[in-house]
Design a protein around this motif. Structure first.
Motif, mmCIF file in Angstrom:
data_model
loop_
_atom_site.group_PDB
_atom_site.id
_atom_site.type_symbol
_atom_site.label_atom_id
_atom_site.label_comp_id
_atom_site.label_asym_id
_atom_site.label_seq_id
_atom_site.Cartn_x
_atom_site.Cartn_y
_atom_site.Cartn_z
ATOM 1 N N TRP A 76 0.816 -1.211 0.000
ATOM 2 C CA TRP A 76 0.000 0.000 0.000
ATOM 3 C C TRP A 76 0.847 1.258 0.000
ATOM 4 O O TRP A 76 0.512 2.246 -0.679
ATOM 5 N N LEU A 80 0.757 4.004 -2.908
ATOM 6 C CA LEU A 80 0.267 5.348 -2.616
ATOM 7 C C LEU A 80 1.305 6.402 -2.982
ATOM 8 O O LEU A 80 0.963 7.456 -3.549
ATOM 9 N N LEU A 122 -6.273 0.833 0.321
ATOM 10 C CA LEU A 122 -6.178 1.134 1.748
ATOM 11 C C LEU A 122 -6.983 0.145 2.588
ATOM 12 O O LEU A 122 -6.517 -0.326 3.632
ATOM 13 N N PHE A 127 -6.513 -0.552 6.707
ATOM 14 C CA PHE A 127 -6.853 0.748 7.292
ATOM 15 C C PHE A 127 -8.296 0.736 7.772
ATOM 16 O O PHE A 127 -9.176 0.104 7.159
ATOM 17 N N VAL A 132 -9.887 6.122 5.876
ATOM 18 C CA VAL A 132 -9.518 5.997 4.464
ATOM 19 C C VAL A 132 -9.598 7.318 3.713
ATOM 20 O O VAL A 132 -8.650 7.736 3.043
ATOM 21 N N PHE A 195 0.708 7.707 8.075
ATOM 22 C CA PHE A 195 -0.296 6.733 7.670
ATOM 23 C C PHE A 195 0.041 5.345 8.234
ATOM 24 O O PHE A 195 -0.868 4.580 8.604
#
Length: 202
Positions: A76, A80, A122, A127, A132, A195
């Motif tokens: 992820w 991202l 996510l 998450f 999110v 994050f």
């Protein structure tokens, strides 16, 4: 007289003209597009759903340069970060359109598909659902602000008297070329680290 081989007006030409006007003037109008294309304003409305429709066409055009495959890199955080870099590059090519797009709801289906994919990345990583959109919006704020920064002068601070702000003068003298890229990567790394903390707490 026969019909022209190439149509005088279509959605692609309208979009391109709107982007040109925004690049030149920071704004556009439907009559302005019509004048630029040499057609009647009513003819433009036959192809688009008014001003809002043109804004979405511009959004779709700009976002088509974002490489959505970056959202499928395996992890992820890598996905991202790569998506953010591609997103930034796409909008840096059209910086003056950013204020128009940021103040208009996203409706373009192809753009919504990318958000759907980002949400899936996510959620798939674990998450919390309530985190999110905050993650995506925070990343967008960073990306769009940095895209505007790329369009700014390399030297954004002008000191008429360096003795009045000596610490600022020293700090500016230490800035290496490519300050916008360096600042973006610094902020992106900070976001990703935060994050990771959200994910750990989920």
């Amino acid at each position: 007289m026969g019909r022209p081989r190439t149509p005088l007006l279509d959605r692609e030409r309208i979009t391109s003209t709107a982007l040109q006007l925004v690049a030149e003037q920071g704004e556009f109008s439907v009559p302005g597009i019509a004048r630029r294309l040499g057609v009647q304003t009513a003819s433009v409305y036959h192809h688009v759903d008014g001003r809002d429709g043109i804004v979405e066409l511009m959004r779709e055009r700009v976002c088509s340069a974002i490489d959505a495959s970056t959202l499928d890199l395996g992890t992820w955080d890598a996905s991202l970060a790569a998506w953010a870099r591609s997103y930034r590059a796409a909008f840096a090519a059209h910086p003056r359109v950013i204020p128009l797009l940021m103040t208009s709801p996203v409706r373009a289906p192809k753009v919504l598909e990318q958000y759907e994919q980002a949400v899936g990345v996510l959620l798939g990583a674990g998450f919390a659902l309530e985190d999110v959109m905050g993650v995506i919006i925070a990343l967008e704020n960073l990306v769009l602000g940095s895209a505007l920064d790329l369009a700014a002068p390399e030297a954004m601070w002008e000191l008429p008297d360096e003795t009045a702000t000596p610490q600022l003068a020293r700090a500016l003298a230490a800035v290496a070329p490519g300050r916008a890229d360096a600042a973006f990567e610094l902020a992106l790394a900070g976001c990703i680290a935060h994050f990771r903390g959200l994910l750990a707490a989920a």
